[in-house]
Design a protein around this motif. Structure first.
Motif, PDB file in Angstrom:
ATOM      1  N   GLY A 117     -34.344 -19.169 -16.315  1.00 35.58           N
ATOM      2  CA  GLY A 117     -33.328 -18.805 -16.622  1.00 35.58           C
ATOM      3  C   GLY A 117     -33.849 -17.654 -17.949  1.00 35.58           C
ATOM      4  O   GLY A 117     -33.486 -16.843 -18.284  1.00 35.58           O
ATOM      5  N   THR A 118     -35.129 -18.800 -18.710  1.00 34.35           N
ATOM      6  CA  THR A 118     -35.705 -17.713 -19.034  1.00 34.35           C
ATOM      7  C   THR A 118     -36.595 -17.922 -19.690  1.00 34.35           C
ATOM      8  O   THR A 118     -37.415 -17.407 -18.333  1.00 34.35           O
ATOM      9  N   GLY A 119     -37.231 -15.683 -20.180  1.00 39.14           N
ATOM     10  CA  GLY A 119     -39.169 -15.909 -20.002  1.00 39.14           C
ATOM     11  C   GLY A 119     -39.243 -15.098 -18.652  1.00 39.14           C
ATOM     12  O   GLY A 119     -39.854 -15.198 -18.238  1.00 39.14           O
ATOM     13  N   SER A 120     -37.475 -14.485 -18.512  1.00 37.43           N
ATOM     14  CA  SER A 120     -37.668 -14.094 -17.565  1.00 37.43           C
ATOM     15  C   SER A 120     -37.790 -14.133 -15.928  1.00 37.43           C
ATOM     16  O   SER A 120     -38.022 -13.823 -14.749  1.00 37.43           O
ATOM     17  N   SER A 121     -37.209 -15.949 -16.136  1.00 41.60           N
ATOM     18  CA  SER A 121     -37.447 -16.121 -14.805  1.00 41.60           C
ATOM     19  C   SER A 121     -36.028 -16.334 -14.527  1.00 41.60           C
ATOM     20  O   SER A 121     -35.279 -15.856 -15.413  1.00 41.60           O
ATOM     21  N   LEU A 122     -35.469 -16.565 -13.649  1.00 41.53           N
ATOM     22  CA  LEU A 122     -34.104 -16.772 -12.416  1.00 41.53           C
ATOM     23  C   LEU A 122     -34.089 -18.342 -12.291  1.00 41.53           C
ATOM     24  O   LEU A 122     -34.695 -19.470 -11.704  1.00 41.53           O
ATOM     25  N   ARG A 123     -32.578 -18.810 -12.063  1.00 46.59           N
ATOM     26  CA  ARG A 123     -31.834 -19.357 -11.639  1.00 46.59           C
ATOM     27  C   ARG A 123     -31.697 -19.601 -10.216  1.00 46.59           C
ATOM     28  O   ARG A 123     -31.359 -18.183  -9.916  1.00 46.59           O
ATOM     29  N   VAL A 124     -31.893 -20.568  -9.261  1.00 47.20           N
ATOM     30  CA  VAL A 124     -31.074 -20.308  -7.860  1.00 47.20           C
ATOM     31  C   VAL A 124     -30.157 -20.972  -8.285  1.00 47.20           C
ATOM     32  O   VAL A 124     -29.331 -22.551  -8.598  1.00 47.20           O
ATOM     33  N   THR A 125     -28.690 -21.284  -7.718  1.00 51.64           N
ATOM     34  CA  THR A 125     -27.042 -21.298  -7.890  1.00 51.64           C
ATOM     35  C   THR A 125     -26.541 -21.029  -6.502  1.00 51.64           C
ATOM     36  O   THR A 125     -26.886 -20.046  -6.154  1.00 51.64           O
ATOM     37  N   GLN A 126     -25.828 -22.236  -5.909  1.00 47.79           N
ATOM     38  CA  GLN A 126     -25.704 -22.355  -4.216  1.00 47.79           C
ATOM     39  C   GLN A 126     -24.034 -22.967  -4.443  1.00 47.79           C
ATOM     40  O   GLN A 126     -23.943 -23.753  -5.855  1.00 47.79           O
ATOM     41  N   SER A 127     -23.184 -22.345  -3.987  1.00 46.66           N
ATOM     42  CA  SER A 127     -21.936 -22.763  -4.540  1.00 46.66           C
ATOM     43  C   SER A 127     -20.953 -22.801  -3.235  1.00 46.66           C
ATOM     44  O   SER A 127     -22.168 -22.923  -1.859  1.00 46.66           O
ATOM     45  N   PHE A 128     -20.466 -24.006  -2.861  1.00 53.79           N
ATOM     46  CA  PHE A 128     -19.936 -24.420  -1.704  1.00 53.79           C
ATOM     47  C   PHE A 128     -18.466 -24.714  -1.500  1.00 53.79           C
ATOM     48  O   PHE A 128     -17.904 -24.656  -3.643  1.00 53.79           O
ATOM     49  N   ALA A 129     -17.471 -23.893  -1.070  1.00 52.63           N
ATOM     50  CA  ALA A 129     -16.314 -24.496  -1.087  1.00 52.63           C
ATOM     51  C   ALA A 129     -15.950 -25.168   0.986  1.00 52.63           C
ATOM     52  O   ALA A 129     -16.236 -25.105   1.379  1.00 52.63           O
ATOM     53  N   GLY A 130     -14.640 -26.014  -0.019  1.00 56.61           N
ATOM     54  CA  GLY A 130     -14.167 -26.684   1.668  1.00 56.61           C
ATOM     55  C   GLY A 130     -14.876 -27.395   2.341  1.00 56.61           C
ATOM     56  O   GLY A 130     -14.781 -27.807   3.425  1.00 56.61           O
ATOM     57  N   LEU A 131     -15.785 -27.871   1.998  1.00 57.06           N
ATOM     58  CA  LEU A 131     -16.854 -29.198   2.050  1.00 57.06           C
ATOM     59  C   LEU A 131     -17.081 -30.549   2.178  1.00 57.06           C
ATOM     60  O   LEU A 131     -17.044 -30.688   1.364  1.00 57.06           O
ATOM     61  N   LEU A 132     -17.007 -31.202   3.306  1.00 56.93           N
ATOM     62  CA  LEU A 132     -17.155 -32.652   2.830  1.00 56.93           C
ATOM     63  C   LEU A 132     -19.089 -32.790   3.050  1.00 56.93           C
ATOM     64  O   LEU A 132     -19.224 -33.899   2.030  1.00 56.93           O
ATOM     65  N   LEU A 133     -19.567 -32.294   3.807  1.00 54.97           N
ATOM     66  CA  LEU A 133     -21.316 -32.438   3.303  1.00 54.97           C
ATOM     67  C   LEU A 133     -21.960 -31.024   2.837  1.00 54.97           C
ATOM     68  O   LEU A 133     -21.520 -30.031   3.902  1.00 54.97           O
ATOM     69  N   VAL A 134     -23.058 -31.233   1.764  1.00 54.51           N
ATOM     70  CA  VAL A 134     -23.271 -29.779   1.680  1.00 54.51           C
ATOM     71  C   VAL A 134     -24.771 -30.035   1.719  1.00 54.51           C
ATOM     72  O   VAL A 134     -25.850 -31.106   0.995  1.00 54.51           O
ATOM     73  N   ASP A 135     -25.414 -29.449   2.537  1.00 54.63           N
ATOM     74  CA  ASP A 135     -26.970 -30.082   2.551  1.00 54.63           C
ATOM     75  C   ASP A 135     -27.389 -28.065   2.813  1.00 54.63           C
ATOM     76  O   ASP A 135     -27.598 -27.628   3.902  1.00 54.63           O
ATOM     77  N   ARG A 136     -28.319 -28.179   2.120  1.00 55.53           N
ATOM     78  CA  ARG A 136     -29.062 -26.793   1.670  1.00 55.53           C
ATOM     79  C   ARG A 136     -30.401 -26.789   1.383  1.00 55.53           C
ATOM     80  O   ARG A 136     -30.788 -27.532   0.109  1.00 55.53           O
ATOM     81  N   THR A 137     -31.168 -26.451   2.047  1.00 55.69           N
ATOM     82  CA  THR A 137     -32.686 -25.805   1.884  1.00 55.69           C
ATOM     83  C   THR A 137     -32.747 -24.804   1.875  1.00 55.69           C
ATOM     84  O   THR A 137     -32.543 -23.996   2.173  1.00 55.69           O
ATOM     85  N   ILE A 138     -33.939 -24.020   0.180  1.00 55.90           N
ATOM     86  CA  ILE A 138     -33.259 -23.273  -0.701  1.00 55.90           C
ATOM     87  C   ILE A 138     -35.111 -22.989  -0.433  1.00 55.90           C
ATOM     88  O   ILE A 138     -36.263 -23.769  -0.450  1.00 55.90           O
ATOM     89  N   PRO A 139     -35.566 -22.124   0.105  1.00 53.32           N
ATOM     90  CA  PRO A 139     -37.270 -21.875  -0.031  1.00 53.32           C
ATOM     91  C   PRO A 139     -37.497 -21.364  -1.200  1.00 53.32           C
ATOM     92  O   PRO A 139     -36.892 -21.367  -2.154  1.00 53.32           O
ATOM     93  N   VAL A 140     -39.036 -21.776  -1.213  1.00 51.95           N
ATOM     94  CA  VAL A 140     -39.970 -21.555  -2.518  1.00 51.95           C
ATOM     95  C   VAL A 140     -40.963 -20.954  -2.726  1.00 51.95           C
ATOM     96  O   VAL A 140     -41.735 -21.506  -0.949  1.00 51.95           O
ATOM     97  N   TYR A 141     -41.019 -19.337  -2.848  1.00 46.90           N
ATOM     98  CA  TYR A 141     -42.183 -18.705  -2.608  1.00 46.90           C
ATOM     99  C   TYR A 141     -43.133 -18.907  -2.970  1.00 46.90           C
ATOM    100  O   TYR A 141     -43.208 -18.585  -4.350  1.00 46.90           O
ATOM    101  N   GLY A 142     -44.536 -18.836  -3.137  1.00 49.41           N
ATOM    102  CA  GLY A 142     -45.622 -18.988  -3.639  1.00 49.41           C
ATOM    103  C   GLY A 142     -46.878 -18.465  -3.738  1.00 49.41           C
ATOM    104  O   GLY A 142     -46.752 -17.759  -2.055  1.00 49.41           O
ATOM    105  N   ARG A 143     -47.613 -18.145  -4.913  1.00 45.42           N
ATOM    106  CA  ARG A 143     -48.458 -16.943  -4.429  1.00 45.42           C
ATOM    107  C   ARG A 143     -49.391 -17.260  -5.725  1.00 45.42           C
ATOM    108  O   ARG A 143     -49.124 -17.439  -6.576  1.00 45.42           O
ATOM    109  N   ILE A 144     -51.075 -16.920  -5.320  1.00 45.26           N
ATOM    110  CA  ILE A 144     -52.113 -17.341  -5.943  1.00 45.26           C
ATOM    111  C   ILE A 144     -52.213 -15.762  -6.044  1.00 45.26           C
ATOM    112  O   ILE A 144     -53.535 -15.603  -4.701  1.00 45.26           O
TER     113      ILE A 144
END
Length: 165
Positions: A117-144
């Protein structure tokens, strides 16, 4: 909120890639009554051609799995460190004094740099509701970026993934 860090090591010998880390365990605060695991899959850049006109793109992921003991709602945030360059605008893979500029993004278009969230970067936030198991896979995109003058060899960088519950 519990802060859990997972170290990712970017490495390779032209081809470049990301070595998958051992999963890290996290325990939620006593009030949220949950147990979480954080892991990642590699960003495998493959071969880097210094004469290619196109950037070298690849993707990996960060996975967060939480078992909730109560039916709760909440969220978690995933931050990535800037690596050895200490700069979100230009992360670098290093081989001694040689380097390759690369970056990690939150979106497939590779326009939103993933950081804390600093230096023009972003954070990734995931919300959940009413779940007993939270299983989130968040993609990471790379570039050279294309057409960097780089010598063949083993380049690496270390990224810290911080998941805050």
């Amino acid at each position: 909120m519990t802060d859990k860090r997972l170290r990712l090591v970017f490495a390779g010998v032209l081809p470049l890639g990301l070595l998958a880390p051992v999963p890290a365990q996290a325990a939620c605060s006593p009030l949220s009554l949950c147990s979480c695991t954080v892991s990642a899959t590699g960003v495998a850049f493959g071969s880097y051609n210094t004469l290619a006109a196109s950037p070298n793109d690849a993707a990996g992921s960060v996975r967060v799995v939480c078992t909730l003991l109560l039916d709760l709602a909440g969220s978690f945030t995933v931050d990535l460190s800037p690596g050895a360059s200490n700069n979100y605008a230009g992360r670098t893979l290093r081989n001694g004094t040689n380097s390759l500029v690369y970056n990690l993004y939150t979106n497939a278009a590779r326009t939103q740099i993933w950081g804390n969230g600093t230096g023009s970067s972003l954070r990734v936030t995931q919300s959940f509701a009413g779940l007993l198991l939270v299983d989130r896979t968040i993609p990471v995109y790379g570039r050279i970026p294309a057409r960097q003058n780089a010598r063949a060899g083993a380049y690496s960088d270390t990224i810290i993934v911080t998941v805050t519950y």
